[in-house]
Design a protein around this motif. Sequence first.
Motif, mmCIF file in Angstrom:
data_model
loop_
_atom_site.group_PDB
_atom_site.id
_atom_site.type_symbol
_atom_site.label_atom_id
_atom_site.label_comp_id
_atom_site.label_asym_id
_atom_site.label_seq_id
_atom_site.Cartn_x
_atom_site.Cartn_y
_atom_site.Cartn_z
ATOM 1 N N GLU A 38 1.128 -1.073 0.047
ATOM 2 C CA GLU A 38 -0.204 0.101 -0.026
ATOM 3 C C GLU A 38 1.072 1.199 -0.415
ATOM 4 O OE1 GLU A 38 -3.545 -0.590 2.936
ATOM 5 O OE2 GLU A 38 -2.955 -1.798 3.472
ATOM 6 N N LEU A 41 -2.553 -5.645 -7.247
ATOM 7 C CA LEU A 41 -2.966 -6.901 -7.377
ATOM 8 C C LEU A 41 -3.231 -8.389 -8.406
ATOM 9 C CD1 LEU A 41 -3.638 -7.350 -3.499
ATOM 10 C CD2 LEU A 41 -1.285 -8.079 -4.867
ATOM 11 N N GLY A 42 -4.098 -8.017 -9.078
ATOM 12 C CA GLY A 42 -4.403 -8.040 -10.353
ATOM 13 C C GLY A 42 -3.390 -7.926 -11.397
ATOM 14 N N ALA A 88 -0.651 -10.597 -11.211
ATOM 15 C CA ALA A 88 -1.491 -12.515 -11.304
ATOM 16 C C ALA A 88 -0.849 -12.000 -12.273
ATOM 17 C CB ALA A 88 -2.327 -12.197 -10.645
ATOM 18 N N THR A 109 -9.455 -8.976 0.340
ATOM 19 C CA THR A 109 -10.429 -7.248 0.483
ATOM 20 C C THR A 109 -10.089 -6.747 -0.529
ATOM 21 O OG1 THR A 109 -8.617 -7.020 1.632
ATOM 22 C CG2 THR A 109 -10.137 -5.016 1.397
ATOM 23 N N PRO A 114 -12.605 -6.849 -4.607
ATOM 24 C CA PRO A 114 -13.550 -7.806 -5.184
ATOM 25 C C PRO A 114 -12.831 -8.063 -6.266
ATOM 26 C CG PRO A 114 -14.033 -5.482 -5.554
ATOM 27 C CD PRO A 114 -12.689 -5.125 -5.047
ATOM 28 N N LEU A 173 -17.621 -6.621 1.750
ATOM 29 C CA LEU A 173 -16.294 -6.857 1.447
ATOM 30 C C LEU A 173 -15.433 -7.003 2.783
ATOM 31 C CD1 LEU A 173 -15.482 -4.499 -0.719
ATOM 32 C CD2 LEU A 173 -16.203 -6.225 -1.918
ATOM 33 N N ILE A 189 -12.881 -6.297 5.441
ATOM 34 C CA ILE A 189 -11.958 -5.254 5.414
ATOM 35 C C ILE A 189 -10.578 -5.960 6.851
ATOM 36 C CG2 ILE A 189 -13.341 -3.559 5.069
ATOM 37 C CD1 ILE A 189 -13.516 -2.827 8.378
ATOM 38 N N SER A 228 -6.439 10.715 8.138
ATOM 39 C CA SER A 228 -6.459 9.615 6.842
ATOM 40 C C SER A 228 -6.860 10.036 5.870
ATOM 41 C CB SER A 228 -6.022 8.491 7.618
ATOM 42 O OG SER A 228 -6.982 7.405 7.781
ATOM 43 N N GLN A 249 -10.229 8.179 6.824
ATOM 44 C CA GLN A 249 -11.495 9.564 7.645
ATOM 45 C C GLN A 249 -11.723 10.424 7.766
ATOM 46 O OE1 GLN A 249 -8.157 8.774 10.551
ATOM 47 N NE2 GLN A 249 -8.939 7.774 11.567
ATOM 48 N N ASP A 283 -6.185 3.641 -1.164
ATOM 49 C CA ASP A 283 -5.470 1.820 -0.919
ATOM 50 C C ASP A 283 -6.538 1.730 -0.476
ATOM 51 O OD1 ASP A 283 -2.734 2.177 -0.511
ATOM 52 O OD2 ASP A 283 -2.248 3.693 1.132
ATOM 53 N N VAL A 284 -6.046 -0.508 -0.869
ATOM 54 C CA VAL A 284 -7.370 -1.273 -1.077
ATOM 55 C C VAL A 284 -7.894 -1.583 0.389
ATOM 56 C CG1 VAL A 284 -6.083 -2.432 -3.234
ATOM 57 C CG2 VAL A 284 -4.882 -2.381 -1.636
ATOM 58 N N SER A 285 -6.782 -1.653 1.426
ATOM 59 C CA SER A 285 -7.250 -2.156 2.383
ATOM 60 C C SER A 285 -8.705 -1.011 2.883
ATOM 61 C CB SER A 285 -6.411 -2.466 3.049
ATOM 62 O OG SER A 285 -5.888 -1.001 4.224
ATOM 63 N N ILE A 286 -8.167 0.139 2.570
ATOM 64 C CA ILE A 286 -9.109 1.040 2.964
ATOM 65 C C ILE A 286 -10.325 1.736 2.262
ATOM 66 C CG2 ILE A 286 -9.382 3.372 3.855
ATOM 67 C CD1 ILE A 286 -6.923 2.329 5.667
ATOM 68 N N ALA A 338 -12.094 -1.020 0.625
ATOM 69 C CA ALA A 338 -13.325 -2.114 1.619
ATOM 70 C C ALA A 338 -14.063 -1.092 2.608
ATOM 71 C CB ALA A 338 -12.536 -3.107 1.425
ATOM 72 N N GLN A 339 -13.158 -0.992 2.937
ATOM 73 C CA GLN A 339 -13.686 -0.394 4.671
ATOM 74 C C GLN A 339 -15.175 0.390 4.615
ATOM 75 O OE1 GLN A 339 -10.793 1.490 7.200
ATOM 76 N NE2 GLN A 339 -10.027 -0.019 7.555
ATOM 77 N N ASN A 355 -17.949 -0.948 2.102
ATOM 78 C CA ASN A 355 -19.064 -1.362 3.738
ATOM 79 C C ASN A 355 -19.702 -0.564 4.126
ATOM 80 O OD1 ASN A 355 -18.218 -3.887 3.194
ATOM 81 N ND2 ASN A 355 -16.995 -4.555 4.013
ATOM 82 N N LEU A 360 -13.887 -1.299 -11.815
ATOM 83 C CA LEU A 360 -14.948 -2.220 -12.190
ATOM 84 C C LEU A 360 -15.313 -3.498 -11.676
ATOM 85 C CD1 LEU A 360 -14.029 -1.780 -16.042
ATOM 86 C CD2 LEU A 360 -16.362 -2.076 -15.839
ATOM 87 N N SER A 361 -14.531 -3.561 -10.489
ATOM 88 C CA SER A 361 -14.514 -5.203 -9.440
ATOM 89 C C SER A 361 -15.452 -4.673 -8.467
ATOM 90 C CB SER A 361 -13.038 -5.842 -9.491
ATOM 91 O OG SER A 361 -12.167 -5.626 -10.288
ATOM 92 N N MET A 362 -14.792 -3.707 -8.253
ATOM 93 C CA MET A 362 -16.086 -2.739 -6.667
ATOM 94 C C MET A 362 -17.120 -2.477 -7.360
ATOM 95 S SD MET A 362 -15.150 -2.395 -4.231
ATOM 96 C CE MET A 362 -13.329 -1.703 -3.245
ATOM 97 N N HIS A 395 -19.490 -5.313 -7.156
ATOM 98 C CA HIS A 395 -20.036 -5.128 -5.719
ATOM 99 C C HIS A 395 -20.565 -4.389 -5.542
ATOM 100 C CE1 HIS A 395 -19.761 -6.456 -1.542
ATOM 101 N NE2 HIS A 395 -19.632 -5.064 -1.333
ATOM 102 N N PRO A 417 -7.085 -6.858 -14.929
ATOM 103 C CA PRO A 417 -6.164 -7.474 -14.879
ATOM 104 C C PRO A 417 -7.154 -8.636 -13.087
ATOM 105 C CG PRO A 417 -5.941 -5.453 -13.683
ATOM 106 C CD PRO A 417 -7.086 -4.937 -14.107
ATOM 107 N N PRO A 454 -7.078 -10.738 -10.367
ATOM 108 C CA PRO A 454 -6.310 -10.925 -9.318
ATOM 109 C C PRO A 454 -6.082 -12.469 -8.619
ATOM 110 C CG PRO A 454 -7.521 -10.576 -8.336
ATOM 111 C CD PRO A 454 -8.030 -9.757 -9.874
#
Lengths: 332, 346
Positions: A46, A220-221, A224, A262, A264, A274, A276, B161, B164, B191-194, B196-197, B200, B220-222, B225, B264, B266
């Motif tokens: 990240e 990551l896509g 891969a 995480t 999708p 998702l 998290i 951040s 937030q 960032d990717v991990s954020i 998703a938060q 949601n 497009l992936s998000m 969802h 892409p 994953p």
Amino acid sequence: MPNGAQAVLDVQGLTTVFKTRGGEVHAVNDVSFDLKAGELLGVVGESGSGKSVTMMSLLGLLPSPPADVRAGTVTFEGQDLLDVSDDDLRRVRGGRIGFVFQDPMTSLNPVFTVGYQIMEPLRTHMGLTKQAARARAQELLELVGIPGAAQRLSDYPHQFSGGMRQRVMIAIALACDPKVLIADEPTTALDVTIQAQIIELMKELRDKLGMAVIWITHDLGVIAGIADRVMVMYGGQVVEQAPVKELFQNPQHPYTRALLTTIPKISEERARRLTIIEGQPPILSAAPTACSFRDRCDVAEPRCAQANPPRYDFGAGHDAACFVAKDAHDAG
Amino acid sequence: MMLDDNSPLVRIRDLQMHFPIYSGLFRRQTGAVKAVDGVSFDIQRGETLGLVGESGCGKSTCGRAVLRLYDITGGTVEIDGVEISQTSQSDLREMRPTMQMVFQDPQASLNPRMTVEAIIREPLDEHTKLSKDEKAAKVAELMDAVGLNRAFAKRYPHAFSGGQRQRIGIARALALNPKFIVCDEPIAALDVSIQAQVVNLLEDLQEQFGLTYLFISHDLSMVRHIANRIAVMYLGKVVELAPRGPLYDVPLHPYTRALLSAVPEPDPSKAQTRQRVVLQGDVPSPAKPPQGCNFCTRCPAVMDVCKRIDPTFQEVEPGRFVACHLYENHASETEKAEAHAKQQGS
């Protein structure tokens, strides 16, 4: 993957610290990796995980102060890049090691023609005459798939689209036949259809020219689809390293596992929610003495706060820095 | 006015947003950038419509035009039964509480000199007559709803951040109990991990407050969802509009196919076997769109008719709209079969 191949670049114990008014920031902590000839190494993490700073430290691209490369060796063609003079380093950069930056808008000089900018490394590094450099520049533009190369040499960067500008950047990086190409998020600023073009181009060029590539990304896509081997960074450290299939099928570090769940996937039906990763990535004000992922980790144990896990070997070129994963692996 | 609950909350018809180009000595208008050129769609109550496309395709302009942040060139915009395409900005101001926006860049869309409390309270100051205490209570409630610690109310945006900050932007959009929120790339800067938060959170809030979203994104992936239905834009036009499942499983428009195949995957074992359609060339300038279909310059299945006639946006299956000659009657059946074959083979 060329497994037994000679390493062209070998980095050991690289440590970079930024001195700021608010104290020190330990951006890169004891990072070690090697790059084999002809290999494509993906580096994922990240923002703030230290992936760009690692690559910039090993080429001496960080201004000092504030940056301070404290420790480590970077062996390339028999010399330690951290130990050579600025002049020697300049001969390596843009010559034997090419660099493609993230943003093609800001990394080209707007007041010089594209032709001039491609010819610059050819004339300084290879000592070509103007005519020879121009001919080679045209060849390079054709190589990266820019139509009407001869005419476009005298165009300025603003006359190119984003994808075309990134192709120009790649042409500049390839100008002196580098052995290693470092691409720092080369497709992040581009649209998906243009990204697909650049990825195809890079694969083709690697096969054609046989260079080793380090591809930095947070996606990551992309990894891969392109990498042979992947290195996952978190908090300025390498937390996991494995061949690409192995990493996606059998991730060991809890951070890698979380990262993989995480995102999708486009080919999958919607999950209800998702998963998290709670919390924020860390900012390290001192060299880590504990696992830097422990606060966000769902399998963390007391010992994770007491010592920083080393990179344990999991066999088949796979290693990960996690006590819990190591025990689980040893147990069976 | 009585409204039946099955009517769409948002109804857009033939929306156009052209930006004039002035040039020459007398700054005469010499052309127009057709950022949005004849877009039509409905958004049902409680639904999320995803709007996807590459940069420059007009998706953000479309989102802003729907909220009338611009004076639109043509078409009609109806929100909750009220036609607002010609309403003056001062009258619109009174309607703003029902329609809000979450912006892409949380850094740039929050005033650095205002505390978080002041930022979230500003819409309440403008639009309500609540007392000071009531406002403070509402701000605290909103901060809870978006998962921000109440104790941070007096802090400034720089102390937060990216994720937030985006929560602050969402709390501000929610302050006036809106029905409709345009989310303009709300996760692109995270960032990717954020990401998703935040996604949601948006889904939770939708359920809790019965919100309707127009979710603009290039991811497009998000979008798969979060959205119920998805509109794909190319060069100022919607080329395909369909429910989520069918769109991703069987994309009809050649552009949608190319776009989906460019994302892409994953998963290295799938990524290596997947058929990719790599489009050649770049998106043409919206100031000078090609004749005929906008996509004809890059289309792998292009036919002669595509270079002459602009295909109409029509319903080909219930709920599925597409603008492509492959699904129209201008081309002969043999031509279409050939084009289909080309598309499969590419």
